[in-house]
Scaffold this active site. Structure first.
Site, PDB file in Angstrom:
ATOM      1  N   HIS A   1      -3.886  11.692  11.913  1.00 45.10           N
ATOM      2  CA  HIS A   1      -3.708  11.032  10.615  1.00 45.10           C
ATOM      3  C   HIS A   1      -4.807  11.400   9.621  1.00 45.10           C
ATOM      4  CE1 HIS A   1      -0.398   8.166  11.598  1.00 45.10           C
ATOM      5  NE2 HIS A   1      -0.765   8.518  12.822  1.00 45.10           N
TER       6      HIS A   1
ATOM      7  N   ASP B   1      -9.321  12.562   2.363  1.00 45.99           N
ATOM      8  CA  ASP B   1      -8.366  11.618   2.962  1.00 45.99           C
ATOM      9  C   ASP B   1      -7.257  12.416   3.628  1.00 45.99           C
ATOM     10  OD1 ASP B   1      -7.298   9.084   3.499  1.00 45.99           O
ATOM     11  OD2 ASP B   1      -7.634   8.398   1.448  1.00 45.99           O
TER      12      ASP B   1
HETATM   13  C1  GDG Z   1      -5.322   6.591   7.724  1.00 44.00           C
HETATM   14  C2  GDG Z   1      -5.838   7.881   7.039  1.00 44.00           C
HETATM   15  C3  GDG Z   1      -3.534   8.256   6.147  1.00 44.00           C
HETATM   16  C4  GDG Z   1      -5.101  -1.657   1.971  1.00 44.00           C
HETATM   17  N1  GDG Z   1      -5.655  -2.809   1.536  1.00 44.00           N
HETATM   18  C5  GDG Z   1      -4.783  -3.785   1.840  1.00 44.00           C
HETATM   19  C6  GDG Z   1      -3.674  -3.212   2.482  1.00 44.00           C
HETATM   20  N2  GDG Z   1      -3.911  -1.893   2.550  1.00 44.00           N
HETATM   21  C7  GDG Z   1      -2.948  -0.928   3.114  1.00 44.00           C
HETATM   22  C8  GDG Z   1      -2.415  -0.016   2.038  1.00 44.00           C
HETATM   23  C9  GDG Z   1      -1.983   1.204   2.863  1.00 44.00           C
HETATM   24  C10 GDG Z   1      -2.993   1.190   4.017  1.00 44.00           C
HETATM   25  O1  GDG Z   1      -3.587  -0.103   4.047  1.00 44.00           O
HETATM   26  C11 GDG Z   1      -4.109   2.198   3.788  1.00 44.00           C
HETATM   27  O2  GDG Z   1      -3.602   3.453   4.057  1.00 44.00           O
HETATM   28  P1  GDG Z   1      -4.335   4.772   3.578  1.00 44.00           P
HETATM   29  O3  GDG Z   1      -3.425   5.927   3.823  1.00 44.00           O
HETATM   30  O4  GDG Z   1      -4.673   4.640   2.119  1.00 44.00           O
HETATM   31  O5  GDG Z   1      -5.704   4.894   4.364  1.00 44.00           O
HETATM   32  P2  GDG Z   1      -6.281   4.661   5.897  1.00 44.00           P
HETATM   33  O6  GDG Z   1      -6.293   3.246   6.270  1.00 44.00           O
HETATM   34  O7  GDG Z   1      -7.619   5.342   5.871  1.00 44.00           O
HETATM   35  O8  GDG Z   1      -5.277   5.440   6.881  1.00 44.00           O
HETATM   36  C12 GDG Z   1      -5.023   8.168   5.790  1.00 44.00           C
HETATM   37  C13 GDG Z   1      -3.090   7.053   6.947  1.00 44.00           C
HETATM   38  O9  GDG Z   1      -3.926   6.846   8.091  1.00 44.00           O
HETATM   39  C14 GDG Z   1      -1.655   7.195   7.440  1.00 44.00           C
HETATM   40  O10 GDG Z   1      -1.467   8.370   8.144  1.00 44.00           O
HETATM   41  O11 GDG Z   1      -2.800   8.313   4.929  1.00 44.00           O
HETATM   42  O12 GDG Z   1      -5.453   9.372   5.190  1.00 44.00           O
HETATM   43  O13 GDG Z   1      -7.224   7.753   6.716  1.00 44.00           O
HETATM   44  O14 GDG Z   1      -0.707   1.029   3.406  1.00 44.00           O
HETATM   45  O15 GDG Z   1      -1.360  -0.648   1.383  1.00 44.00           O
HETATM   46  N3  GDG Z   1      -2.608  -3.909   2.905  1.00 44.00           N
HETATM   47  C15 GDG Z   1      -2.636  -5.264   2.693  1.00 44.00           C
HETATM   48  N4  GDG Z   1      -3.690  -5.896   2.090  1.00 44.00           N
HETATM   49  C16 GDG Z   1      -4.773  -5.195   1.647  1.00 44.00           C
HETATM   50  O16 GDG Z   1      -5.718  -5.790   1.111  1.00 44.00           O
HETATM   51  N5  GDG Z   1      -1.602  -6.001   3.099  1.00 44.00           N
END
Ligand code: GDG
Length: 455
Positions: free
Chosen positions: A152, A349
């Protein structure tokens, strides 16, 4: 239909009411369809060695970590070696020989649990950097099932990867999987370069890679979001006098939050007409609090937001709303919808789901503008966003000014193109695509061990 067995650091229980993040949504749906098992850490730390099974539309199998595994495998090797190095932050990596021993021991424990549960024909899908070597350990348990691995996070270039003392073990373990999936074509390029540099891997005419005569596939499978769910955010009135710039990130040093705050300060300094008309709302969900660098970044952000508010704020207007807590998913969708700008500026990322969720939540008739880091995996697909260098504070401020002043017609045409891109693939098609490739890759199992042309 064969069962699906998913392995990831954390799992959602079958009766959980809120599943967050693209991985959880996609995996849950498939596991329900295929009466599968989802295996991972319970979130508890104890010396209990037994695992628990939670039955429902799928089954979740959870294990506690011992304090030693939590310290050495999870906080240590996974989050203080692999996470920083794979995000090109060698300066933050802590190379400690004991960490790898714990990581290997925890992966062996998982392999033994999986071996006790797997049936012939089950497909096994291993997720992320916590389990890079698990495939090799499953093969050592005599498991011949199809096994796929999805990374990921970004794959770094060889200069960073080779700095990991155990780079050979990591690289050669990947050959035990039938299919290794990455987020982007750039990651696939880095994967090939790292495997070549670490093990002399060769690209075969069939498109497979071979390490010491063991052949496997590598491909890119960009993860996506369920655009339909986000599109149901409903009508959210947009405040026309004060425009919201929105950031939603885990509080992680890879997400570029200090630079983002400073970019916003540059907007207020260099474009004073936006003062009193704009706020930056940053949701920074707590994460990995017990790793020291995470506490440091929290302090730094509190300092920067306080100083911007002190310098520019007034009794009736505070420019930075910094919220260090997770908020419910429904509220998040409403915030995305009402924000004039989605400000997504990680330094590095794997993909970044927030960028895609923001696009999916917009009202096509009056959409907001996405500002996106060039170094997020999502930038490979989302070319019609305003793409920025997240290290350059002036560039961030200028991009904000451009986004806030963008005419409706340009907002609409950029959004239409971006929405068309993300709606082509949702979480389920992402997962199905990976598993179909795994099935084809696994069918080559008979030719898994080949004599390499150079041998
Ligand atoms: C890893 C990789 C890759 C965030 N704050 C809240 C909340 N979130 C949710 C967002 C989104 C998720 O968390 C974050 O996803 P990201 O992709 O931005 O980042 P990582 O957590 O680092 O994820 C990344 C991912 O895996 C998938 O393969 O894209 O690059 O690092 O869904 O909405 N959700 C809620 N409250 C919050 O305050 N409910």
């Amino acid at each position: 239909m064969s069962r699906l067995i998913c392995v990831s650091n954390r799992v959602a229980l079958p009766d959980a009411t809120e599943t967050s993040g693209g991985l959880a949504v996609a995996v849950r749906e498939l596991l329900c369809q295929r009466a599968g098992l989802w295996i991972g850490w319970s979130g508890n730390i104890s010396d209990r060695s037994e695992f628990d099974i939670h039955h429902g539309r799928f089954s979740a199998v959870t294990l506690d970590m011992t304090a030693e595994e939590h310290e050495g495998a999870y906080l240590g090797y996974a989050n203080s070696v692999l996470w920083p190095v794979f995000h090109n932050r060698l300066d933050l990596a802590r190379f400690d020989r004991n960490f790898y021993g714990s990581y290997a021991a925890y992966n062996i424990r998982l392999a033994v649990v999986i071996a006790s549960l797997v049936r012939p024909g089950d497909q096994i899908w291993v997720h992320d950097y916590h389990f890079m070597i698990l495939g090799r350990l499953l093969r050592a348990q005599g498991i011949e099932n199809q096994i796929g691995f999805f990374l990921h996070i970004p794959m770094p270039p060889p200069e960073a990867f080779l700095a990991i003392p155990e780079f050979r073990e990591l690289a050669s373990s990947l050959a035990a999987y039938d299919l290794v999936g990455c987020q982007t074509t750039n990651d696939v390029g880095n994967m090939l370069a790292c495997l070549r540099a670490a093990t002399g891997a060769e690209l075969l005419p069939s498109g497979r890679l071979s390490i010491a005569g063991e052949a496997f596939h590598v491909g890119s499978f960009p993860i996506s979001v369920d655009s339909q769910t986000f599109a149901m955010a409903g009508h959210q009135p947009r405040n026309t006098t004060i425009k919201r710039v929105l950031g939603v990130d885990r509080l992680d040093y890879t997400k570029g939050l200090p630079q983002k705050f400073r970019g916003f300060a540059h907007l207020l300094r260099a474009y004073p007409h936006f003062r009193r008309q704009t706020v930056l709302t940053q949701i920074a969900a707590p994460t990995r609090d017990s790793v020291e660098v995470y506490a440091d970044i929290r302090q730094e952000l509190e300092g920067i937001s306080g100083s911007i508010n002190g310098e520019y704020g007034d009794v009736d207007w505070m420019p930075v709303h910094y919220i260090h807590r997770s908020i419910p998913r429904k509220r998040l969708r409403a915030l995305y919808r009402s924000a004039a700008v989605g400000f997504v500026t990680p330094l590095r990322d794997g993909m970044n789901l927030t960028a895609k969720e923001y696009i999916a939540s917009q009202d096509a008739a009056d959409p907001g503008v996405l500002i996106l880091s060039r170094f997020a995996g999502a930038a490979e697909e989302l070319q019609q966003a305003i793409l920025v260098n997240p290290y350059c504070v002036e560039e961030l401020g200028d991009a904000l000014a451009q986004a806030l002043a963008m005419p409706l017609a340009e907002r609409q045409s950029r959004h239409a193109a971006l929405y068309a891109t993300i709606s082509r693939r949702d979480t389920t098609t992402w997962a199905t695509d990976f598993l179909e490739h795994l099935k084809r890759a696994g069918a080559d199992m008979r030719t898994r061990y080949i004599s390499s042309p150079a041998a």
